[in-house]
Design a protein around this motif. Structure first.
Motif, mmCIF file in Angstrom:
data_model
loop_
_atom_site.group_PDB
_atom_site.id
_atom_site.type_symbol
_atom_site.label_atom_id
_atom_site.label_comp_id
_atom_site.label_asym_id
_atom_site.label_seq_id
_atom_site.Cartn_x
_atom_site.Cartn_y
_atom_site.Cartn_z
ATOM 1 N N VAL A 52 -62.075 -41.094 43.384
ATOM 2 C CA VAL A 52 -62.766 -39.818 43.203
ATOM 3 C C VAL A 52 -62.318 -38.871 44.312
ATOM 4 C CG1 VAL A 52 -64.998 -38.644 43.211
ATOM 5 C CG2 VAL A 52 -64.756 -40.845 42.056
ATOM 6 N N PRO A 53 -61.802 -37.697 43.936
ATOM 7 C CA PRO A 53 -61.329 -36.752 44.951
ATOM 8 C C PRO A 53 -62.474 -36.018 45.633
ATOM 9 C CG PRO A 53 -61.043 -35.842 42.769
ATOM 10 C CD PRO A 53 -61.555 -37.245 42.580
ATOM 11 N N ASP A 54 -62.160 -35.425 46.767
ATOM 12 C CA ASP A 54 -63.125 -34.578 47.461
ATOM 13 C C ASP A 54 -63.272 -33.246 46.732
ATOM 14 O OD1 ASP A 54 -63.486 -36.365 49.771
ATOM 15 O OD2 ASP A 54 -61.410 -35.827 50.221
ATOM 16 N N VAL A 55 -62.146 -32.760 46.194
ATOM 17 C CA VAL A 55 -62.093 -31.451 45.548
ATOM 18 C C VAL A 55 -61.296 -31.552 44.257
ATOM 19 C CG1 VAL A 55 -61.238 -29.062 45.749
ATOM 20 C CG2 VAL A 55 -62.194 -30.219 47.759
ATOM 21 N N CYS A 56 -61.783 -30.866 43.244
ATOM 22 C CA CYS A 56 -61.010 -30.695 42.019
ATOM 23 C C CYS A 56 -60.574 -29.237 41.968
ATOM 24 C CB CYS A 56 -61.846 -31.024 40.789
ATOM 25 S SG CYS A 56 -60.938 -30.751 39.256
ATOM 26 N N LEU A 57 -59.290 -29.028 41.892
ATOM 27 C CA LEU A 57 -58.702 -27.698 41.781
ATOM 28 C C LEU A 57 -58.371 -27.503 40.304
ATOM 29 C CD1 LEU A 57 -57.713 -25.198 43.250
ATOM 30 C CD2 LEU A 57 -55.602 -26.420 43.757
ATOM 31 N N LEU A 58 -59.088 -26.593 39.663
ATOM 32 C CA LEU A 58 -59.060 -26.461 38.210
ATOM 33 C C LEU A 58 -58.541 -25.109 37.762
ATOM 34 C CD1 LEU A 58 -60.035 -27.098 35.253
ATOM 35 C CD2 LEU A 58 -62.311 -26.384 36.002
ATOM 36 N N GLU A 59 -57.489 -25.123 36.973
ATOM 37 C CA GLU A 59 -57.029 -23.897 36.325
ATOM 38 C C GLU A 59 -58.032 -23.634 35.216
ATOM 39 O OE1 GLU A 59 -55.474 -20.784 34.349
ATOM 40 O OE2 GLU A 59 -55.586 -22.638 33.241
ATOM 41 N N MET A 73 -68.363 -31.486 32.463
ATOM 42 C CA MET A 73 -67.964 -32.898 32.439
ATOM 43 C C MET A 73 -67.836 -33.455 33.852
ATOM 44 S SD MET A 73 -65.118 -33.164 29.314
ATOM 45 C CE MET A 73 -63.838 -33.302 30.508
ATOM 46 N N LEU A 74 -67.196 -32.682 34.739
ATOM 47 C CA LEU A 74 -66.990 -33.150 36.110
ATOM 48 C C LEU A 74 -68.302 -33.256 36.870
ATOM 49 C CD1 LEU A 74 -63.766 -31.166 37.048
ATOM 50 C CD2 LEU A 74 -63.955 -33.604 36.498
ATOM 51 N N ARG A 75 -69.191 -32.303 36.699
ATOM 52 C CA ARG A 75 -70.493 -32.338 37.387
ATOM 53 C C ARG A 75 -71.304 -33.538 36.936
ATOM 54 N NH1 ARG A 75 -69.711 -29.976 41.804
ATOM 55 N NH2 ARG A 75 -69.455 -27.736 41.769
ATOM 56 N N PRO A 79 -70.898 -35.791 40.620
ATOM 57 C CA PRO A 79 -71.728 -34.687 41.112
ATOM 58 C C PRO A 79 -71.439 -34.239 42.546
ATOM 59 C CG PRO A 79 -73.023 -36.696 40.865
ATOM 60 C CD PRO A 79 -71.673 -36.976 40.289
ATOM 61 N N ASN A 80 -70.844 -35.080 43.375
ATOM 62 C CA ASN A 80 -70.574 -34.703 44.763
ATOM 63 C C ASN A 80 -69.206 -34.074 44.974
ATOM 64 O OD1 ASN A 80 -73.088 -35.643 45.638
ATOM 65 N ND2 ASN A 80 -72.313 -37.728 45.759
ATOM 66 N N MET A 81 -68.367 -34.102 43.956
ATOM 67 C CA MET A 81 -67.035 -33.513 44.068
ATOM 68 C C MET A 81 -67.156 -31.990 44.060
ATOM 69 S SD MET A 81 -63.678 -34.123 41.673
ATOM 70 C CE MET A 81 -64.637 -33.931 40.201
ATOM 71 N N LYS A 82 -66.423 -31.342 44.958
ATOM 72 C CA LYS A 82 -66.395 -29.883 44.994
ATOM 73 C C LYS A 82 -65.378 -29.390 43.973
ATOM 74 C CE LYS A 82 -67.932 -29.716 49.718
ATOM 75 N NZ LYS A 82 -67.631 -29.347 51.092
ATOM 76 N N SER A 99 -70.760 -20.590 36.716
ATOM 77 C CA SER A 99 -70.064 -21.602 35.912
ATOM 78 C C SER A 99 -70.300 -23.001 36.448
ATOM 79 C CB SER A 99 -68.572 -21.312 35.899
ATOM 80 O OG SER A 99 -68.029 -21.522 37.193
ATOM 81 N N GLY A 100 -70.744 -23.114 37.683
ATOM 82 C CA GLY A 100 -70.924 -24.417 38.296
ATOM 83 C C GLY A 100 -69.859 -24.744 39.317
ATOM 84 N N ALA A 101 -68.870 -23.885 39.459
ATOM 85 C CA ALA A 101 -67.822 -24.101 40.460
ATOM 86 C C ALA A 101 -68.365 -23.788 41.852
ATOM 87 C CB ALA A 101 -66.623 -23.215 40.163
#
Length: 130
Positions: A52-59, A73-75, A79-82, A99-101
């Motif tokens: 599980v990454p610390d951060v998800c960088l999403l286009e 889906m990611l949340r 739930p702790n991933m940024k 949006s939840g980001a």
């Protein structure tokens, strides 16, 4: 952040060239690109407790699902991933913190500010990049 002090990043972008460019750039810093995928479902399918990454960088404007669906889906699964969202298309990603980001990276940001935004995200609370 992981025990080694290196932030683990998952990168979701439907454009392989953009994924490779962003990954190559960030690899020169204190980041480990642990997963690179074309859409959110691919990421969910590849996630394990160990990666599980610390951060998800999403286009945000991915082809298969829109950013809102991917963030949801990611949340749910991590739930702790940024989550940092960006888009190379002008328009709909701006000012979408609801949006939840955790952060929005505007399309006009410089590459130096892009990295600074990720650094700040890892260390701080939600905000909008300038």
């Amino acid at each position: 952040m992981s025990n080694t002090g290196t932030a683990k990043i998952a990168l979701i972008d439907s454009h392989p060239l953009m994924r490779e460019c962003i990954s190559s750039y960030l690899a020169g810093f204190d980041y480990s690109i642990t997963l690179q995928v074309g859409d959110g479902k691919e990421l969910i399918d590849q996630l394990t407790k160990e990666n599980v990454p610390d951060v998800c960088l999403l286009e945000f404007n991915a082809r298969k699902k829109n950013g809102y669906d991917i963030i949801k889906m990611l949340r749910s699964s991590c739930p702790n991933m940024k989550i940092a969202i960006y888009s190379m298309q002008t328009g709909p990603v701006e000012n979408k913190i609801p949006s939840g980001a955790d952060v929005i990276i505007p399309d006009q940001i410089s590459i130096a500010d892009f990295k600074s935004t990720l650094d700040n995200l890892i260390q701080r609370q939600p905000f909008v990049a300038s």
